[in-house]
Design an enzyme around this catalytic site. Structure first.
Site, short mmCIF file in Angstrom:
data_model
loop_
_atom_site.label_atom_id
_atom_site.label_comp_id
_atom_site.label_asym_id
_atom_site.label_seq_id
_atom_site.Cartn_x
_atom_site.Cartn_y
_atom_site.Cartn_z
N CYS A 266 71.77 -51.64 -20.52
CA CYS A 266 71.89 -50.28 -20.91
C CYS A 266 73.25 -49.79 -20.09
O CYS A 266 74.20 -49.40 -20.59
CB CYS A 266 70.51 -49.43 -20.60
SG CYS A 266 69.42 -49.83 -21.81
C1 UDX Z 1 67.11 -51.49 -27.06
C2 UDX Z 1 67.80 -50.92 -28.07
O1 UDX Z 1 67.82 -51.07 -29.02
C3 UDX Z 1 69.31 -50.58 -27.47
O2 UDX Z 1 70.13 -49.63 -28.37
C4 UDX Z 1 69.28 -49.97 -26.32
O3 UDX Z 1 70.67 -49.76 -25.55
C5 UDX Z 1 68.48 -50.99 -25.37
O4 UDX Z 1 67.23 -51.19 -25.85
P1 UDX Z 1 66.62 -53.66 -26.50
O5 UDX Z 1 64.93 -53.33 -26.98
O6 UDX Z 1 66.83 -54.04 -25.15
O7 UDX Z 1 67.52 -52.79 -27.05
O8 UDX Z 1 66.94 -55.24 -27.46
P2 UDX Z 1 66.02 -56.24 -27.66
O9 UDX Z 1 65.33 -56.45 -26.41
O10 UDX Z 1 67.32 -57.39 -27.72
O11 UDX Z 1 65.07 -56.11 -28.90
C6 UDX Z 1 65.83 -56.05 -30.23
C7 UDX Z 1 64.69 -56.54 -31.02
O12 UDX Z 1 65.09 -56.31 -32.51
C8 UDX Z 1 64.42 -58.29 -30.75
O13 UDX Z 1 63.25 -58.49 -30.63
C9 UDX Z 1 65.22 -58.80 -32.03
O14 UDX Z 1 64.44 -60.07 -32.47
C10 UDX Z 1 64.72 -57.74 -33.10
N1 UDX Z 1 65.79 -57.64 -34.06
C11 UDX Z 1 67.12 -57.85 -33.84
C12 UDX Z 1 65.30 -57.49 -35.41
O15 UDX Z 1 64.12 -57.47 -35.69
N2 UDX Z 1 65.88 -57.45 -36.73
C13 UDX Z 1 67.54 -57.60 -36.44
O16 UDX Z 1 68.08 -57.31 -37.20
C14 UDX Z 1 67.91 -57.83 -35.06
C1 UDX Z 2 68.02 -47.48 -17.72
C2 UDX Z 2 67.61 -45.94 -17.71
O1 UDX Z 2 67.09 -45.51 -16.50
C3 UDX Z 2 66.92 -45.56 -18.84
O2 UDX Z 2 66.57 -44.37 -18.82
C4 UDX Z 2 67.50 -45.99 -20.21
O3 UDX Z 2 66.54 -45.75 -21.07
C5 UDX Z 2 67.67 -47.51 -20.08
O4 UDX Z 2 68.56 -47.80 -19.06
P1 UDX Z 2 66.81 -49.68 -17.05
O5 UDX Z 2 68.25 -50.09 -17.42
O6 UDX Z 2 65.79 -50.57 -17.56
O7 UDX Z 2 66.89 -48.00 -17.56
O8 UDX Z 2 66.76 -49.81 -15.36
P2 UDX Z 2 67.07 -48.66 -14.42
O9 UDX Z 2 65.76 -48.57 -13.48
O10 UDX Z 2 67.70 -47.48 -14.64
O11 UDX Z 2 68.07 -49.49 -13.27
C6 UDX Z 2 69.36 -49.61 -13.74
C7 UDX Z 2 70.33 -50.49 -12.73
O12 UDX Z 2 70.37 -49.74 -11.69
C8 UDX Z 2 69.36 -51.91 -11.90
O13 UDX Z 2 70.30 -52.89 -11.80
C9 UDX Z 2 68.96 -51.16 -10.60
O14 UDX Z 2 68.82 -51.97 -9.41
C10 UDX Z 2 70.00 -50.10 -10.38
N1 UDX Z 2 69.80 -49.06 -9.41
C11 UDX Z 2 69.03 -48.26 -9.91
C12 UDX Z 2 70.48 -48.84 -8.38
O15 UDX Z 2 71.34 -49.77 -7.98
N2 UDX Z 2 70.12 -47.82 -7.54
C13 UDX Z 2 69.35 -46.81 -7.90
O16 UDX Z 2 69.28 -45.92 -7.07
C14 UDX Z 2 68.71 -46.96 -9.20
#
Ligand code: UDX
Ligand code: UDX
Length: 431
Positions: A266
């Site tokens: 993200c």
């Molecule tokens: C999600 C959000 O969708 C993304 O916008 C956000 O930034 C991060 O979280 P994420 O759930 O992490 O992404 O993506 P991913 O773990 O890659 O899961 C997407 C799923 O959708 C996969 O299981 C993939 O197989 C499925 N998919 C993808 C479909 O079923 N249909 C498609 O056409 C493409």
């Molecule tokens: C993030 C947002 O927190 C969440 O709200 C959004 O929906 C998706 O993106 P995520 O990517 O799962 O979630 O991880 P997060 O716990 O936010 O950590 C992101 C990265 O920042 C990791 O690499 C973590 O190690 C780093 N981090 C986090 C730091 O280096 N310092 C901190 O204090 C917190």
């Protein structure tokens, strides 16, 4: 209300299971047949705290069913959440390929039913995507009219990997961007049993709330990492500085943990996508650009520190402890460990890597390094150990285990509760 969720990934699966556990029958859709089969046998296809237990429960109660047939699932439900990935293109802009495909498939389902339907975009999409890209596809393919035959909402998720289910079930707020009041009302009903403030707003405002939230969290991390570099020069502990700063209620201590930089699916992607959007509008994304620049530098700071011990790393055996982008997940997307291992390889060091969950995923990125079954085995006979992900078990490292190393140097890229003497360890920006 019967719900369908397209995409059973790190966002879609906790969303499906969470909604099913709240009493909504859910059809979870994914193109990945293996994922669908696993879910239908009550198994969890991703490593996520507490998710496997709840999947088993809701599947056994027939509250959750998985399928690859989007069209049929949409036609047999009242509301469809779209949570497929919106990955990054080479130039940093957002890739809408999968979400457009999902919208097309959903529209075919809407075409096949008479009753009103609600489409909810949950994937992270840049402002105006729902209005300019998704709604036109839904109307064109279904042959129906948005606002009359079907409604549309944008409902960003804020869940963190590792605590996804808890974050979904206990959110700080629920943001509902709506095409019209009818759409917003219908979605608000689904969240009626959630104890959180509901923010009703426009579609593009909801889209930007997501990007602005992630970008500000990433700003806090790059800021404290920059301050951390000065702390290193001043020989003071950045964590003590963060505690002093974070006690100010206007600032808050969360996300002020300095370390080897942020990773994950993200922050890096969302900040870059927002930079592109601002540039497309002719605006200068100065702060956003520096968030990324500081983070890119921060990722390999640990190798720079290592080179204060060994100018020439060629032939040195280095243990890399932690591969996932953060503890509690098997996800390595944009993990600083990827860059650190690349840097060590470039300098001809020999890498031994360990992680409790993410080794199989890292083997796809770095197939040519040694992986071990424990951190002890990784440390054996090495010239130094780098802690890159803050898994709790690394705080258990003992002096006896340190003595297995050829040279007892542990560099902490994440602050741990290591209880070994300071002479054996160094922090990235803390003593
Ligand atoms: C999600 C959000 O969708 C993304 O916008 C956000 O930034 C991060 O979280 P994420 O759930 O992490 O992404 O993506 P991913 O773990 O890659 O899961 C997407 C799923 O959708 C996969 O299981 C993939 O197989 C499925 N998919 C993808 C479909 O079923 N249909 C498609 O056409 C493409
Ligand atoms: C993030 C947002 O927190 C969440 O709200 C959004 O929906 C998706 O993106 P995520 O990517 O799962 O979630 O991880 P997060 O716990 O936010 O950590 C992101 C990265 O920042 C990791 O690499 C973590 O190690 C780093 N981090 C986090 C730091 O280096 N310092 C901190 O204090 C917190």
């Amino acid at each position: 209300m019967k719900l369908s969720v397209i995409g059973a990934g790190y966002v879609g699966l906790p969303t499906s299971v969470g909604l099913a556990s709240k009493g909504h029958p859910v059809l979870c859709i994914d193109i990945d047949e293996r994922k669908v089969e696993k879910i239908n046998t009550g198994k969890c296809p991703i490593y996520e705290e507490g998710l496997s237990e709840l999947i088993e429960e809701v599947v056994s109660k027939d509250m959750l069913e998985a399928t690859t047939d989007t069209q049929k699932a949409v036609a047999n439900s009242d509301v469809t959440f779209i949570s497929v990935g919106t990955p990054m293109k080479e130039d940093g802009s957002i890739n809408l390929e999968y979400i457009k495909q999902a919208a097309e498939d959903a529209a075919k389902g809407i075409r096949d039913k008479d009753a009103y339907h609600l489409v909810v975009v949950k994937s992270t999409v840049v402002p105006k995507t729902t209005e300019d890209e998704i709604i036109p596809i839904l109307e064109e393919v279904s042959g129906k009219t948005a606002g009359e035959d079907f409604g549309v909402c944008m409902n960003p998720e804020f869940l963190r990997e590792g605590t996804a289910l808890q974050d979904f079930l206990k959110p700080d707020r629920i943001v509902i961007g709506e095409l019209d009041r009818k759409s917003g009302e219908k979605l608000e009903k689904i969240y009626k049993d959630f104890d959180a403030p509901i923010i009703r707003t426009s579609l593009r405002t909801a889209e930007l709330i997501k990007y602005a939230s992630n970008s500000l969290l990433a700003t806090k991390i790059s800021f404290i990492n920059e301050i951390g570099r000065l702390c290193k020069e001043l020989e003071i502990d950045v964590y003590e500085v963060a505690d002093g700063v974070g006690t100010d209620h206007r600032i808050n201590r969360d996300f002020l943990d300095s370390g080897a930089g942020f990773g994950g699916s993200c922050f890096p992607k969302d900040v870059r996508a927002l930079i592109k959007v601002m540039e497309d509008y002719g605006e200068k994304p100065r702060i956003l650009k520096e968030i990324i620049n500081v983070n890119e530098e921060q990722k390999t700071k640990l190798v720079e520190q290592l080179q204060k011990h060994y100018k020439d790393l060629s032939g040195k055996k280095i243990a890399v402890l932690g591969l996932s982008f953060k503890p509690g997940t098997d996800d390595i997307r944009q993990s600083p460990a990827i860059d650190i291992i690349s840097e060590l390889k470039k300098k001809d060091a020999e890498v031994k890597a360990y992680d409790p969950e993410a080794i199989e995923n890292m083997k796809k990125e770095h197939p040519d390094i040694k992986y071990t079954d424990s951190y002890t085995e990784a440390l054996e006979n090495t010239d130094a150990g780098l802690i890159v992900t803050g898994w709790g078990e690394f705080s258990e490292i003992t002096l006896d285990e340190i003595r297995l190393m050829k040279n007892q140097i542990i560099l902490e890229g994440r602050k741990t509760q290591l209880r070994i003497d300071k002479s054996y360890r160094e922090g990235l920006s803390w003593p």
